[in-house]
Design an enzyme around this catalytic site. Structure first.
Site, PDB file in Angstrom:
ATOM      1  NE  ARG A 289      -4.298  -1.233  -0.020  1.00  0.00           N
ATOM      2  CZ  ARG A 289      -4.453  -2.205  -0.920  1.00  0.00           C
ATOM      3  NH1 ARG A 289      -3.477  -2.485  -1.763  1.00  0.00           N
ATOM      4  NH2 ARG A 289      -5.587  -2.893  -0.988  1.00  0.00           N
ATOM      5  CD  GLU A 318      -3.423   3.104  -5.503  1.00  0.00           C
ATOM      6  OE1 GLU A 318      -4.395   2.449  -5.916  1.00  0.00           O
ATOM      7  OE2 GLU A 318      -2.434   2.574  -4.989  1.00  0.00           O
ATOM      8  CG  HIS A 337      -3.580  -0.885  -7.041  1.00  0.00           C
ATOM      9  ND1 HIS A 337      -4.074  -0.228  -5.962  1.00  0.00           N
ATOM     10  CD2 HIS A 337      -3.539  -2.182  -6.671  1.00  0.00           C
ATOM     11  CE1 HIS A 337      -4.333  -1.070  -4.987  1.00  0.00           C
ATOM     12  NE2 HIS A 337      -4.002  -2.291  -5.398  1.00  0.00           N
TER      13      HIS A 337
HETATM   14  N1  LIG Z   1      -0.708  -4.344  -5.285  1.00  0.00           N
HETATM   15  C1  LIG Z   1      -1.744  -5.152  -5.226  1.00  0.00           C
HETATM   16  O1  LIG Z   1      -2.541  -5.220  -6.144  1.00  0.00           O
HETATM   17  C2  LIG Z   1      -1.927  -6.028  -4.028  1.00  0.00           C
HETATM   18  C3  LIG Z   1      -2.470  -7.320  -4.151  1.00  0.00           C
HETATM   19  C4  LIG Z   1      -2.610  -8.105  -3.002  1.00  0.00           C
HETATM   20  C5  LIG Z   1      -2.229  -7.603  -1.748  1.00  0.00           C
HETATM   21  N2  LIG Z   1      -1.740  -6.340  -1.675  1.00  0.00           N
HETATM   22  C6  LIG Z   1      -1.276  -5.794  -0.384  1.00  0.00           C
HETATM   23  O2  LIG Z   1      -0.113  -6.538   0.046  1.00  0.00           O
HETATM   24  C7  LIG Z   1      -0.024  -6.528   1.469  1.00  0.00           C
HETATM   25  C8  LIG Z   1       0.181  -7.950   1.983  1.00  0.00           C
HETATM   26  O3  LIG Z   1      -0.930  -8.743   1.652  1.00  0.00           O
HETATM   27  P1  LIG Z   1      -1.017 -10.239   2.216  1.00  0.00           P
HETATM   28  O4  LIG Z   1      -2.190 -10.839   1.543  1.00  0.00           O
HETATM   29  O5  LIG Z   1       0.313 -10.880   2.154  1.00  0.00           O
HETATM   30  O6  LIG Z   1      -1.376  -9.944   3.764  1.00  0.00           O
HETATM   31  P2  LIG Z   1      -1.033 -10.853   5.016  1.00  0.00           P
HETATM   32  O7  LIG Z   1      -1.926 -10.398   6.106  1.00  0.00           O
HETATM   33  O8  LIG Z   1      -1.045 -12.297   4.625  1.00  0.00           O
HETATM   34  O9  LIG Z   1       0.487 -10.464   5.375  1.00  0.00           O
HETATM   35  C9  LIG Z   1       0.853  -9.268   5.969  1.00  0.00           C
HETATM   36  C10 LIG Z   1       2.016  -9.556   6.922  1.00  0.00           C
HETATM   37  O10 LIG Z   1       2.534  -8.323   7.389  1.00  0.00           O
HETATM   38  C11 LIG Z   1       2.934  -8.531   8.745  1.00  0.00           C
HETATM   39  N3  LIG Z   1       3.096  -7.276   9.458  1.00  0.00           N
HETATM   40  C12 LIG Z   1       2.183  -6.587  10.197  1.00  0.00           C
HETATM   41  N4  LIG Z   1       2.745  -5.497  10.737  1.00  0.00           N
HETATM   42  C13 LIG Z   1       4.039  -5.492  10.343  1.00  0.00           C
HETATM   43  C14 LIG Z   1       5.132  -4.625  10.594  1.00  0.00           C
HETATM   44  N5  LIG Z   1       5.002  -3.525  11.362  1.00  0.00           N
HETATM   45  N6  LIG Z   1       6.334  -4.920  10.036  1.00  0.00           N
HETATM   46  C15 LIG Z   1       6.476  -6.016   9.265  1.00  0.00           C
HETATM   47  N7  LIG Z   1       5.471  -6.883   9.000  1.00  0.00           N
HETATM   48  C16 LIG Z   1       4.271  -6.618   9.538  1.00  0.00           C
HETATM   49  C17 LIG Z   1       1.862  -9.435   9.322  1.00  0.00           C
HETATM   50  O11 LIG Z   1       2.347 -10.123  10.468  1.00  0.00           O
HETATM   51  C18 LIG Z   1       1.619 -10.379   8.153  1.00  0.00           C
HETATM   52  O12 LIG Z   1       2.424 -11.540   8.262  1.00  0.00           O
HETATM   53  C19 LIG Z   1      -1.304  -5.838   1.949  1.00  0.00           C
HETATM   54  O13 LIG Z   1      -0.995  -4.486   2.173  1.00  0.00           O
HETATM   55  C20 LIG Z   1      -2.263  -5.939   0.765  1.00  0.00           C
HETATM   56  O14 LIG Z   1      -3.214  -4.922   0.786  1.00  0.00           O
HETATM   57  C21 LIG Z   1      -1.570  -5.544  -2.769  1.00  0.00           C
HETATM   58  O1  LIG Z   2      -6.261  -5.275  -2.151  1.00  0.00           O
HETATM   59  C1  LIG Z   2      -6.132  -5.930  -3.171  1.00  0.00           C
HETATM   60  O2  LIG Z   2      -6.659  -7.040  -3.360  1.00  0.00           O
HETATM   61  C2  LIG Z   2      -5.241  -5.413  -4.241  1.00  0.00           C
HETATM   62  O3  LIG Z   2      -4.689  -4.191  -3.889  1.00  0.00           O
HETATM   63  C3  LIG Z   2      -5.891  -5.412  -5.601  1.00  0.00           C
HETATM   64  O4  LIG Z   2      -6.857  -4.418  -5.801  1.00  0.00           O
HETATM   65  P1  LIG Z   2      -7.728  -4.438  -7.170  1.00  0.00           P
HETATM   66  O5  LIG Z   2      -8.787  -5.457  -6.976  1.00  0.00           O
HETATM   67  O6  LIG Z   2      -8.274  -3.085  -7.346  1.00  0.00           O
HETATM   68  O7  LIG Z   2      -6.801  -4.835  -8.270  1.00  0.00           O
END
Ligand SMILES: NC(=O)c1ccc[n+]([C@@H]2O[C@H](COP(=O)([O-])OP(=O)(O)OC[C@H]3O[C@@H](n4cnc5c(N)ncnc54)[C@H](O)[C@@H]3O)[C@@H](O)[C@H]2O)c1
Ligand SMILES: O=C(O)[C@H](O)COP(=O)(O)O
Length: 601
Positions: A289, A318, A337
């Site tokens: 994020r 965004e 994104h």
């Molecule tokens: N760019 C995209 O399109 C996209 C897609 C999927 C997920 N995401 C983002 O990716 C991130 C991770 O998603 P996920 O599904 O792996 O989540 P998840 O909950 O499986 O993993 C997140 C991890 O971060 C850890 N964490 C919490 N606080 C922390 C800190 N201060 N320092 C270090 N680690 C810490 C948690 O313990 C957990 O293991 C989220 O922010 C999610 O929104 C983005």
């Molecule tokens: O939170 C999520 O699952 C990702 O950031 C993806 O977002 P999107 O569905 O808009 O691609």
């Protein structure tokens, strides 16, 4: 099959240009209505006064407001009338929503309070086809009795692959070189890259996406270290990665990849201070994020050459402003994104969300529900204060865990004069789970998804009942939360049996903390807390109070619990505001203070 009383629809002239003119007619309505025969009642001759009463079939209506995979649409169509209307303006969404039982969105649609208000109570479920639900007003959803569900697992691999794509593209200047060739140039010397093999990658956040990025980076020959204060060490060991502190991760890495959720603790976690500790020439990838990076500080670090390059999929705002210095920086590679945007992930997400929405419309409990479920009013009114206590004890306990210790085993003890079958602890357990998980993740926990979420994270919660003598009028005497096999950032929170222990009671309807480790305390759980272990001597309350007073931090209460006079004591200070780092540093420098910790409730 048809119901005459289900829906009374006020005629909306902008939707139906031609007023109905006969008593018996068929109208081709937007698909949000489903197949319907209509009859009308004329109240006056004015167009606006037409009231139409729809003879609806029993199918609910689902509005899909952003592109969703075909498999999900098909699944929905087997159960509901599906209206796929993309790119609606906020006003159009508010108009349509009153005709819908469910709404499905991705991250591009703001599901604001106005949407829930405009639904007139008909909207029963919002499905977020993805993980992040920051675009949905959860409080408004809950207030309007609308369930929100998401699809937390189907896009993990896509996000990890995008992280690796950005990592490799950045190291070899793929985007910049592509633009240069297309501009008619041939700059082979300008775009010499750096190799990945043998370099150290710090994965910040070792959850679903972080673990998958780690596996892939190891395959590229990188030396991977990870920082995640809450990840179990055995999971890291199984993947062959070392869990390190935040400082070690950022100061030793050649590449840093961010995979933590955006929470108050991770907001702007990469800032001027942390950039200053990094190796000169570090490269940063962010598919988590935008808000976890202080974007202005990143621009400064890029200008100074501390950060050689950055590759970003996500932004604080965004889309980012067109003139964003960060986006325009020549050493920055950006994507809009796209982390979750693969055909496969979108198909998976579509099925996951369609199943969740259909299940919710059928009234089933949803495993991926993210807001509050309905709890019988009589249970809630009796357990209400204990629910607050349970969540706060969970929050306190997890914040006492030291970085590097994975939270896996939690024991909850309920002491009550009631018989074991006379107290339903599901709600309390759910709230403790919420308190334990929410400060360290982006997951929203409630009665519906608490056990599922705990299990998914490898968190084992055991419950024990102590039956006390006394009046069973009060549902509970105290609740105790113990976290086993972890180290604490506040050593005094460790009990004589080696676990982090906190215990609390409800007094005058308010949650109170009554024990930390082996120290008895008595403080109301409001605002935030500072816990200090000190040599028991006169003047300590005054010294700490003065430091906070100079900072204009309001102290709501103080309590001191001690082993014996003039030995050790634990001072608990409630504060209304968060003290600055300097103030906390000054508290730590008071000679008699042996350790202290600041905790947000
Ligand atoms: N760019 C995209 O399109 C996209 C897609 C999927 C997920 N995401 C983002 O990716 C991130 C991770 O998603 P996920 O599904 O792996 O989540 P998840 O909950 O499986 O993993 C997140 C991890 O971060 C850890 N964490 C919490 N606080 C922390 C800190 N201060 N320092 C270090 N680690 C810490 C948690 O313990 C957990 O293991 C989220 O922010 C999610 O929104 C983005
Ligand atoms: O939170 C999520 O699952 C990702 O950031 C993806 O977002 P999107 O569905 O808009 O691609």
């Amino acid at each position: 099959m048809a119901s005459t009383s289900a829906y009374h629809l006020t005629f909306i002239p902008s939707l139906y240009k031609t007023p109905p003119s006969s008593l018996s007619w068929k109208l081709s309505l937007p698909s949000t209505f489903g197949a319907a025969a209509l009859r009308r009642r004329r109240r006056s001759n004015s167009t606006k006064s037409f009231v139409v009463v729809a003879l609806m079939d029993a199918k609910p209506t689902v509005l899909v407001a952003e592109k969703l995979g075909e498999a999900g649409i098909e699944l929905l169509k087997g159960f509901a009338n599906v209206d796929c209307s993309y790119n609606l303006s906020p006003e159009e969404l508010c108009t349509k929503i009153s005709l819908c039982d469910a709404l499905i969105v991705r991250s591009g649609t703001k599901v604001s309070r106005e949407v829930f208000e405009s639904s007139g109570g008909r909207l029963k479920v919002v499905g977020r086809a993805g993980v992040g639900i920051d675009n949905v007003d959860l409080s408004a959803a809950t207030e309007h009795g609308c369930l929100v569900v998401n699809a937390p697992t189907a896009n993990t691999i896509a996000a990890a692959e995008h992280g690796i794509a950005l990592l490799t593209a950045m190291a070899r200047n793929v985007a910049q070189a592509d633009a240069s060739v297309k501009a008619g140039k041939w700059q082979r010397n300008k775009y010499v890259g750096v190799s990945l093999v043998g370099k150290t990658l710090a994965v910040m956040g070792f959850g679903k996406v972080g673990s998958e990025v780690t596996r892939r980076a190891k395959g590229l020959g990188m030396n991977v270290i990870a920082h995640d204060p809450y990840a179990p060490a055995d999971r890291a060991r199984a993947i062959g990665v070392e869990l390190v502190t935040f400082e070690e991760a950022i100061s030793t890495a050649d590449f840093i990849s961010l995979h933590m959720p955006l929470t108050p603790a991770t907001s702007k976690i990469l800032n001027d201070e942390s950039f200053a500790k990094m190796k000169k020439g570090v490269r940063i990838v962010n598919v988590a994020r935008g808000g976890v990076i202080d974007e202005e500080a990143l621009v400064r670090a890029l200008d100074l050459g501390i950060v050689a390059q950055a590759a970003l999929d996500v932004f604080t705002e965004e889309p980012p402003p067109k003139d964003s210095r960060l986006v325009q920086h020549e050493n920055v590679t950006v994507t809009p994104h796209l982390g979750a945007s693969t055909m496969e992930a979108q198909e998976g997400v579509a099925i996951e969300i369609a199943e969740a929405v259909v299940g919710a419309l059928r009234g089933e409990l949803a495993a991926t529900a993210v807001n509050a479920p309905m709890v019988p009013a009589e249970v809630l009114s009796e357990l209400g204060p204990f629910v607050v206590l349970a969540e706060k004890l969970g929050r306190l306990a997890v914040q006492l865990v030291a970085g590097g210790s994975g939270v896996k085993s939690v024991k909850v003890t309920y002491a009550s004069a009631r018989g074991p079958d006379d107290l339903d602890t599901r709600l309390l357990r759910a709230m403790i789970t919420k308190g334990l998980i929410e400060p360290i993740s982006s997951v929203f926990v409630n009665l519906v998804n608490a056990d599922f979420t705990a299990k998914q994270r490898g968190l084992r919660i055991t419950e024990e009942r102590i039956v006390l003598d006394g009046s069973p009028e009060n549902p509970l005497e105290f609740i105790q939360v113990q976290i086993a096999n972890v180290e604490s950032k506040f050593a005094s929170a460790i009990s004589e049996y080696g676990e982090i222990k906190v215990e609390g009671k409800v007094k005058d309807g308010l949650p109170h903390l009554t024990m930390v480790g082996s120290f008895g305390v008595d403080v109301s759980l409001e605002g935030s807390l500072i816990l200090c272990r000190q040599i028991d001597q006169p003047g300590m309350i005054g010294k700490v109070g003065t430091i906070l007073g100079e900072e204009n931090v309001n102290v709501s209460f103080m309590s001191v619990g001690r082993i014996a006079p003039r030995k050790q004591a634990v001072m608990t200070i409630g504060v209304d505001d968060e003290p600055s780092r300097e103030a906390l540093k000054k508290i730590g420098e008071v000679p008699a203070i042996e350790e202290f910790v600041f905790l947000k409730l």
